[in-house]
Write an enzyme that holds these catalytic residues in place. Structure first.
Site, mmCIF file in Angstrom:
data_model
loop_
_atom_site.group_PDB
_atom_site.id
_atom_site.type_symbol
_atom_site.label_atom_id
_atom_site.label_comp_id
_atom_site.label_asym_id
_atom_site.label_seq_id
_atom_site.Cartn_x
_atom_site.Cartn_y
_atom_site.Cartn_z
ATOM 1 N N SER A 31 33.259 71.286 45.054
ATOM 2 C CA SER A 31 32.286 72.148 44.375
ATOM 3 C C SER A 31 32.795 73.588 44.303
ATOM 4 O O SER A 31 33.858 73.839 43.750
ATOM 5 C CB SER A 31 30.923 72.042 45.076
ATOM 6 O OG SER A 31 29.910 72.636 44.311
ATOM 7 N N ASP A 52 26.891 64.575 36.850
ATOM 8 C CA ASP A 52 27.045 65.931 37.392
ATOM 9 C C ASP A 52 27.028 66.924 36.235
ATOM 10 O O ASP A 52 27.798 66.776 35.286
ATOM 11 C CB ASP A 52 28.372 66.025 38.147
ATOM 12 C CG ASP A 52 28.631 67.390 38.779
ATOM 13 O OD1 ASP A 52 27.775 68.288 38.671
ATOM 14 O OD2 ASP A 52 29.710 67.549 39.378
ATOM 15 N N HIS A 75 26.920 65.019 41.674
ATOM 16 C CA HIS A 75 27.553 66.173 42.298
ATOM 17 C C HIS A 75 27.327 66.115 43.809
ATOM 18 O O HIS A 75 26.225 65.860 44.274
ATOM 19 C CB HIS A 75 26.963 67.467 41.742
ATOM 20 C CG HIS A 75 27.687 68.687 42.207
ATOM 21 N ND1 HIS A 75 28.830 69.162 41.591
ATOM 22 C CD2 HIS A 75 27.450 69.538 43.246
ATOM 23 C CE1 HIS A 75 29.259 70.238 42.217
ATOM 24 N NE2 HIS A 75 28.443 70.480 43.232
#
Length: 307
Positions: free
Chosen positions: A153, A251, A281
Protein backbone atom coordinates in the site's frame (compact mmCIF):
# COMPACT_ATOMS: atom_id res chain seq x y z
CA UNK A 1 -14.56 -13.08 -10.03
CA UNK A 2 -16.52 -12.07 -6.95
CA UNK A 3 -14.78 -11.21 -3.70
CA UNK A 4 -13.45 -14.25 -1.85
CA UNK A 5 -16.16 -15.56 0.51
CA UNK A 6 -13.88 -15.44 3.56
CA UNK A 7 -13.11 -11.78 2.86
CA UNK A 8 -16.80 -11.10 2.27
CA UNK A 9 -17.60 -12.41 5.75
CA UNK A 10 -15.21 -9.91 7.34
CA UNK A 11 -16.32 -7.02 5.15
CA UNK A 12 -19.91 -7.58 6.22
CA UNK A 13 -18.94 -6.81 9.82
CA UNK A 14 -17.19 -3.49 9.10
CA UNK A 15 -18.98 -0.25 9.98
CA UNK A 16 -19.73 2.15 7.15
CA UNK A 17 -17.83 5.43 6.86
CA UNK A 18 -19.77 8.09 8.71
CA UNK A 19 -17.69 11.11 7.75
CA UNK A 20 -16.44 11.76 11.28
CA UNK A 21 -12.82 12.99 11.65
CA UNK A 22 -10.15 10.33 11.87
CA UNK A 23 -8.25 10.04 15.15
CA UNK A 24 -4.73 8.71 14.47
CA UNK A 25 -3.98 7.89 18.10
CA UNK A 26 -7.21 5.96 18.60
CA UNK A 27 -6.78 4.11 15.31
CA UNK A 28 -3.20 3.15 16.15
CA UNK A 29 -4.32 1.89 19.54
CA UNK A 30 -7.00 -0.18 17.84
CA UNK A 31 -4.42 -1.71 15.53
CA UNK A 32 -2.04 -2.44 18.38
CA UNK A 33 -4.79 -4.26 20.26
CA UNK A 34 -5.09 -6.73 17.38
CA UNK A 35 -1.40 -7.72 17.35
CA UNK A 36 -0.95 -11.31 18.56
CA UNK A 37 1.52 -12.02 21.37
CA UNK A 38 5.04 -13.09 20.35
CA UNK A 39 4.44 -16.71 21.29
CA UNK A 40 1.64 -16.94 18.71
CA UNK A 41 3.72 -15.64 15.81
CA UNK A 42 5.46 -17.61 13.08
CA UNK A 43 8.73 -18.87 14.59
CA UNK A 44 11.99 -18.01 12.86
CA UNK A 45 15.64 -18.59 13.67
CA UNK A 46 16.00 -15.08 15.11
CA UNK A 47 14.07 -11.81 15.39
CA UNK A 48 15.93 -8.78 16.72
CA UNK A 49 15.04 -5.13 17.28
CA UNK A 50 17.91 -2.74 16.58
CA UNK A 51 18.43 0.89 15.65
CA UNK A 52 19.73 1.97 12.27
CA UNK A 53 21.86 5.11 12.23
CA UNK A 54 20.95 7.05 9.10
CA UNK A 55 21.35 10.62 7.81
CA UNK A 56 17.74 11.27 8.85
CA UNK A 57 18.33 10.04 12.40
CA UNK A 58 18.03 6.88 14.43
CA UNK A 59 15.43 4.57 12.89
CA UNK A 60 14.04 1.49 14.66
CA UNK A 61 14.23 -1.66 12.57
CA UNK A 62 13.35 -5.29 13.18
CA UNK A 63 15.59 -7.92 11.61
CA UNK A 64 14.17 -11.34 10.75
CA UNK A 65 16.58 -14.22 10.16
CA UNK A 66 14.71 -17.22 8.71
CA UNK A 67 17.31 -19.95 9.30
CA UNK A 68 20.91 -20.20 10.37
CA UNK A 69 23.16 -19.71 7.34
CA UNK A 70 26.52 -18.30 6.35
CA UNK A 71 24.98 -15.53 4.23
CA UNK A 72 21.64 -14.13 3.11
CA UNK A 73 20.01 -11.97 0.54
CA UNK A 74 18.53 -8.85 2.13
CA UNK A 75 14.98 -7.59 1.80
CA UNK A 76 14.09 -4.20 3.30
CA UNK A 77 10.36 -3.94 4.02
CA UNK A 78 8.16 -0.83 4.38
CA UNK A 79 4.78 -1.42 6.02
CA UNK A 80 1.55 0.14 4.79
CA UNK A 81 -0.98 2.29 6.62
CA UNK A 82 -1.74 5.44 4.59
CA UNK A 83 1.45 7.02 5.94
CA UNK A 84 -0.06 7.49 9.43
CA UNK A 85 -0.87 3.95 10.56
CA UNK A 86 1.05 0.69 10.78
CA UNK A 87 4.14 -0.29 12.75
CA UNK A 88 6.78 -2.94 13.16
CA UNK A 89 4.24 -4.90 15.21
CA UNK A 90 1.14 -4.57 13.03
CA UNK A 91 3.03 -5.95 10.01
CA UNK A 92 5.28 -8.35 11.91
CA UNK A 93 3.45 -11.32 10.40
CA UNK A 94 4.06 -10.05 6.87
CA UNK A 95 7.79 -9.67 7.50
CA UNK A 96 7.96 -13.14 9.05
CA UNK A 97 6.24 -14.73 6.07
CA UNK A 98 8.51 -12.89 3.65
CA UNK A 99 11.56 -14.16 5.53
CA UNK A 100 10.30 -17.73 5.73
CA UNK A 101 9.29 -18.04 2.09
CA UNK A 102 12.16 -16.13 0.47
CA UNK A 103 14.98 -17.26 2.74
CA UNK A 104 16.15 -13.64 2.80
CA UNK A 105 17.00 -11.73 5.93
CA UNK A 106 14.22 -9.15 6.24
CA UNK A 107 14.81 -5.68 7.66
CA UNK A 108 11.46 -4.09 8.56
CA UNK A 109 11.53 -0.30 8.94
CA UNK A 110 9.78 1.57 11.75
CA UNK A 111 9.71 4.85 9.85
CA UNK A 112 8.25 8.08 11.21
CA UNK A 113 4.55 8.65 10.59
CA UNK A 114 2.39 11.60 9.61
CA UNK A 115 1.04 13.88 10.93
CA UNK A 116 3.64 14.08 13.72
CA UNK A 117 6.50 13.79 11.23
CA UNK A 118 6.21 16.05 8.19
CA UNK A 119 7.05 14.89 4.68
CA UNK A 120 9.60 13.64 3.70
CA UNK A 121 10.61 12.24 7.11
CA UNK A 122 9.18 8.73 6.65
CA UNK A 123 10.51 8.43 3.13
CA UNK A 124 13.96 9.57 4.21
CA UNK A 125 13.91 6.97 6.99
CA UNK A 126 13.14 4.22 4.48
CA UNK A 127 15.84 5.27 2.04
CA UNK A 128 18.31 5.74 4.88
CA UNK A 129 17.73 2.20 6.13
CA UNK A 130 18.30 0.76 2.66
CA UNK A 131 21.67 2.49 2.51
CA UNK A 132 22.40 1.44 6.11
CA UNK A 133 21.63 -2.20 5.29
CA UNK A 134 24.09 -2.12 2.40
CA UNK A 135 26.74 -0.56 4.66
CA UNK A 136 26.10 -3.18 7.37
CA UNK A 137 26.55 -6.03 4.93
CA UNK A 138 29.19 -7.82 6.96
CA UNK A 139 27.27 -7.74 10.25
CA UNK A 140 24.04 -8.74 8.49
CA UNK A 141 25.83 -11.56 6.64
CA UNK A 142 24.65 -10.12 3.34
CA UNK A 143 25.67 -12.27 0.39
CA UNK A 144 26.37 -9.12 -1.63
CA UNK A 145 23.83 -10.17 -4.26
CA UNK A 146 20.16 -9.48 -3.52
CA UNK A 147 19.19 -6.19 -1.89
CA UNK A 148 15.44 -6.02 -2.44
CA UNK A 149 12.91 -3.43 -1.27
CA UNK A 150 9.30 -4.41 -0.66
CA UNK A 151 6.22 -2.71 0.72
CA UNK A 152 2.45 -2.82 0.80
CA UNK A 153 0.00 0.00 0.00
CA UNK A 154 1.65 3.28 1.08
CA UNK A 155 4.76 1.21 1.76
CA UNK A 156 4.61 0.15 -1.88
CA UNK A 157 4.62 3.82 -2.83
CA UNK A 158 7.72 4.23 -0.68
CA UNK A 159 9.34 1.32 -2.55
CA UNK A 160 8.88 3.10 -5.87
CA UNK A 161 10.10 6.40 -4.45
CA UNK A 162 13.14 4.82 -2.77
CA UNK A 163 14.10 3.03 -5.98
CA UNK A 164 13.94 6.37 -7.80
CA UNK A 165 15.94 8.15 -5.09
CA UNK A 166 18.63 5.49 -5.29
CA UNK A 167 18.88 5.81 -9.05
CA UNK A 168 19.10 9.58 -8.87
CA UNK A 169 21.80 9.29 -6.20
CA UNK A 170 23.83 6.89 -8.29
CA UNK A 171 23.30 4.09 -5.76
CA UNK A 172 22.86 0.91 -7.78
CA UNK A 173 22.67 -1.53 -4.89
CA UNK A 174 18.92 -2.19 -5.07
CA UNK A 175 18.40 -5.33 -7.13
CA UNK A 176 14.60 -5.84 -6.88
CA UNK A 177 11.48 -3.87 -6.03
CA UNK A 178 8.30 -5.56 -4.85
CA UNK A 179 5.12 -3.51 -4.60
CA UNK A 180 2.00 -5.03 -3.02
CA UNK A 181 -1.14 -3.11 -4.15
CA UNK A 182 0.87 0.12 -4.09
CA UNK A 183 -0.40 3.66 -3.56
CA UNK A 184 1.32 5.46 -6.42
CA UNK A 185 -0.93 8.41 -7.28
CA UNK A 186 -2.21 10.71 -4.56
CA UNK A 187 -4.30 12.69 -7.03
CA UNK A 188 -7.69 11.17 -6.20
CA UNK A 189 -9.69 12.36 -9.19
CA UNK A 190 -12.12 9.45 -9.53
CA UNK A 191 -12.00 9.64 -13.32
CA UNK A 192 -8.25 8.95 -13.49
CA UNK A 193 -8.62 5.16 -13.16
CA UNK A 194 -11.58 2.90 -13.85
CA UNK A 195 -10.92 0.91 -10.66
CA UNK A 196 -11.64 4.01 -8.55
CA UNK A 197 -15.25 3.76 -9.70
CA UNK A 198 -15.48 0.02 -10.26
CA UNK A 199 -14.29 -0.76 -6.71
CA UNK A 200 -15.54 2.41 -5.06
CA UNK A 201 -17.63 0.78 -2.34
CA UNK A 202 -18.00 -2.46 -0.47
CA UNK A 203 -14.46 -3.83 -0.59
CA UNK A 204 -12.87 -2.46 2.59
CA UNK A 205 -10.83 0.41 1.20
CA UNK A 206 -13.32 2.76 -0.43
CA UNK A 207 -12.65 5.50 -2.94
CA UNK A 208 -14.39 8.07 -0.72
CA UNK A 209 -11.95 7.21 2.06
CA UNK A 210 -8.78 7.85 0.08
CA UNK A 211 -8.69 11.61 0.63
CA UNK A 212 -9.36 11.59 4.40
CA UNK A 213 -6.98 8.70 5.02
CA UNK A 214 -4.16 10.33 3.09
CA UNK A 215 -4.91 13.84 4.35
CA UNK A 216 -2.46 13.53 7.25
CA UNK A 217 0.37 12.92 4.78
CA UNK A 218 -0.68 15.56 2.29
CA UNK A 219 -1.24 18.18 4.98
CA UNK A 220 2.26 17.47 6.32
CA UNK A 221 3.74 18.85 3.10
CA UNK A 222 3.48 15.96 0.64
CA UNK A 223 2.55 17.37 -2.78
CA UNK A 224 0.59 14.91 -5.01
CA UNK A 225 2.38 16.37 -8.05
CA UNK A 226 5.79 15.40 -6.63
CA UNK A 227 7.03 12.08 -8.10
CA UNK A 228 8.37 11.16 -4.66
CA UNK A 229 4.77 11.39 -3.38
CA UNK A 230 3.06 10.04 -6.51
CA UNK A 231 5.75 7.88 -8.15
CA UNK A 232 3.60 7.22 -11.20
CA UNK A 233 4.20 10.87 -12.16
CA UNK A 234 7.93 10.27 -12.64
CA UNK A 235 8.62 10.83 -16.33
CA UNK A 236 11.71 8.66 -16.77
CA UNK A 237 11.34 5.17 -15.32
CA UNK A 238 14.27 3.69 -17.21
CA UNK A 239 17.10 2.11 -15.29
CA UNK A 240 15.02 1.17 -12.25
CA UNK A 241 15.36 -2.28 -10.65
CA UNK A 242 13.30 -5.25 -11.84
CA UNK A 243 9.81 -5.01 -10.37
CA UNK A 244 7.03 -7.28 -9.16
CA UNK A 245 3.77 -5.32 -8.87
CA UNK A 246 1.01 -7.25 -7.09
CA UNK A 247 -2.53 -5.93 -7.44
CA UNK A 248 -5.95 -6.97 -6.13
CA UNK A 249 -9.00 -7.36 -8.34
CA UNK A 250 -11.33 -5.52 -5.95
CA UNK A 251 -9.09 -2.56 -5.07
CA UNK A 252 -9.64 1.10 -5.99
CA UNK A 253 -5.84 1.35 -6.42
CA UNK A 254 -5.63 -1.60 -8.80
CA UNK A 255 -5.32 0.32 -12.04
CA UNK A 256 -2.61 2.73 -10.93
CA UNK A 257 -0.46 -0.22 -9.86
CA UNK A 258 -1.01 -1.99 -13.16
CA UNK A 259 -0.34 1.16 -15.16
CA UNK A 260 2.91 1.67 -13.25
CA UNK A 261 3.99 -1.87 -14.10
CA UNK A 262 3.13 -1.23 -17.75
CA UNK A 263 5.08 2.03 -17.79
CA UNK A 264 8.09 0.32 -16.20
CA UNK A 265 8.03 -2.33 -18.92
CA UNK A 266 7.71 0.31 -21.63
CA UNK A 267 10.80 2.00 -20.14
CA UNK A 268 12.77 -1.21 -20.51
CA UNK A 269 12.48 -2.36 -16.89
CA UNK A 270 11.92 -6.07 -16.26
CA UNK A 271 8.46 -5.74 -14.72
CA UNK A 272 5.87 -8.35 -13.76
CA UNK A 273 2.28 -7.42 -12.88
CA UNK A 274 0.35 -10.06 -10.96
CA UNK A 275 -3.35 -9.50 -10.24
CA UNK A 276 -4.96 -11.62 -7.49
CA UNK A 277 -8.54 -12.48 -8.36
CA UNK A 278 -11.10 -12.27 -5.57
CA UNK A 279 -8.74 -10.19 -3.43
CA UNK A 280 -9.16 -6.70 -1.99
CA UNK A 281 -6.77 -3.96 -0.94
CA UNK A 282 -4.73 -5.09 2.04
CA UNK A 283 -5.02 -8.81 1.38
CA UNK A 284 -1.33 -9.49 2.01
CA UNK A 285 -1.55 -7.99 5.49
CA UNK A 286 -5.12 -9.04 6.31
CA UNK A 287 -5.92 -12.23 4.45
CA UNK A 288 -2.70 -14.07 3.71
CA UNK A 289 -3.97 -16.86 5.96
CA UNK A 290 -6.18 -17.83 3.01
CA UNK A 291 -4.16 -20.33 0.93
CA UNK A 292 -4.97 -18.68 -2.40
CA UNK A 293 -3.47 -15.44 -1.13
CA UNK A 294 -0.62 -16.83 0.95
CA UNK A 295 0.99 -17.84 -2.33
CA UNK A 296 1.94 -14.17 -2.80
CA UNK A 297 4.94 -14.89 -0.59
CA UNK A 298 5.96 -17.84 -2.76
CA UNK A 299 5.54 -15.67 -5.86
CA UNK A 300 7.82 -13.10 -4.24
CA UNK A 301 10.41 -15.78 -3.56
CA UNK A 302 10.22 -16.99 -7.17
CA UNK A 303 10.65 -13.42 -8.42
CA UNK A 304 13.78 -13.03 -6.30
CA UNK A 305 15.13 -16.42 -7.35
CA UNK A 306 14.79 -15.96 -11.09
CA UNK A 307 16.63 -12.63 -11.20
Amino acid sequence: MTIHPEIAKILATLPALDGSPLDPQAMRAGEAAQVPPPEDRLPLHAVEDVTASTPSGEVPVRIYTPVEADSYGLLVYFHGGAFFLGSLDTHDHVARSLAEETGHKVVSVGYRLAPEAAFPAGLQDCYGVVRWAAEQGESLKWDGKDLAVAGDSSGGGFVAAVAAMAKDDGFDGITHQILFYPSLDLDFDVDRYASLRENAEGYGLETAGLKPFNAFYLESGADPADPLVSPIKREDLSGLPPALVVTAEHDPLRDEGELYGQRLAEAGVDATVSRYSGANHGFVANFSWIPEFHRVFRETAEFLDRR
